[in-house]
Write a protein that holds these residues in place. Sequence first.
Motif, PDB file in Angstrom:
ATOM      1  N   LEU A 170       5.044  -1.203   9.932  1.00 16.07           N
ATOM      2  CA  LEU A 170       3.794  -1.878   9.434  1.00 16.07           C
ATOM      3  C   LEU A 170       3.768  -2.845   8.198  1.00 16.07           C
ATOM      4  O   LEU A 170       4.835  -2.510   7.343  1.00 16.07           O
ATOM      5  N   ARG A 171       3.310  -3.875   8.164  1.00 12.86           N
ATOM      6  CA  ARG A 171       3.176  -4.770   7.066  1.00 12.86           C
ATOM      7  C   ARG A 171       2.000  -4.962   6.748  1.00 12.86           C
ATOM      8  O   ARG A 171       0.830  -4.923   7.400  1.00 12.86           O
ATOM      9  N   GLU A 172       1.738  -5.277   5.277  1.00 15.15           N
ATOM     10  CA  GLU A 172       0.379  -5.191   4.616  1.00 15.15           C
ATOM     11  C   GLU A 172      -0.040  -6.852   4.985  1.00 15.15           C
ATOM     12  O   GLU A 172       0.448  -7.775   4.851  1.00 15.15           O
TER      13      GLU A 172
ATOM     14  N   TYR B 102      -3.227  -3.061   7.549  1.00 11.18           N
ATOM     15  CA  TYR B 102      -1.833  -3.263   7.803  1.00 11.18           C
ATOM     16  C   TYR B 102      -1.816  -3.481   9.522  1.00 11.18           C
ATOM     17  O   TYR B 102      -2.558  -3.037  10.119  1.00 11.18           O
TER      18      TYR B 102
END
Length: 195
Positions: free
Chosen positions: A30-32, A169
Amino acid sequence: MATESEGEEDAATAAGKLTGIPQLSVEDDLREMANKAAWSVSSCKPGNGVLSLRDDNLDTYWQSDGAQPHLVNIQFQKKVKLQLLVLYVDFKLDESYTPSKISIRAGDGFHNLKEIKTVELVKPVGWVHISLSGTDPRETFIHTFMLQLAVLSNHLNGRDTHIRQIKVYGPRPNPVPRQPFHFTSPEFITYSCLR
């Protein structure tokens, strides 16, 4: 051996009520996404505005000012995939300012927001993870232009609310463009395309 408070937390989580965890931990895939968005709030006290939600400081907070529901709007320029909403709240410090019931809404804009999830918080202290996936196990994310967090009620019938941090996210994109498979090892990535 579980203590009495751990047993209460397990029962609350099983009943769909969240309590929070002290450390922020998110899966590596996951990425912000929140830095790609335009943020706005329905109201705020001077000095406790929308910037306090994104400053990575747990000592500052957004404080609403006015009638409920209190809204945090997160708008993206293009449609994005979102999987997880994480917020930091602290009942021990904020007491009646702590949210107790939150509605998460998504859509193309203000005109067509639909509620995707309602969450109850039980004296939360720490990071509260709210999955944005649907009831179908194949739905792991939502595809949307806008996400709205609505605080419907507070603990102890409080009027205004405090939220200390919010993070959103989404799934990390495939590192190899136009590749249907998600390779993780350098060897597979090296030989993943034809010459």
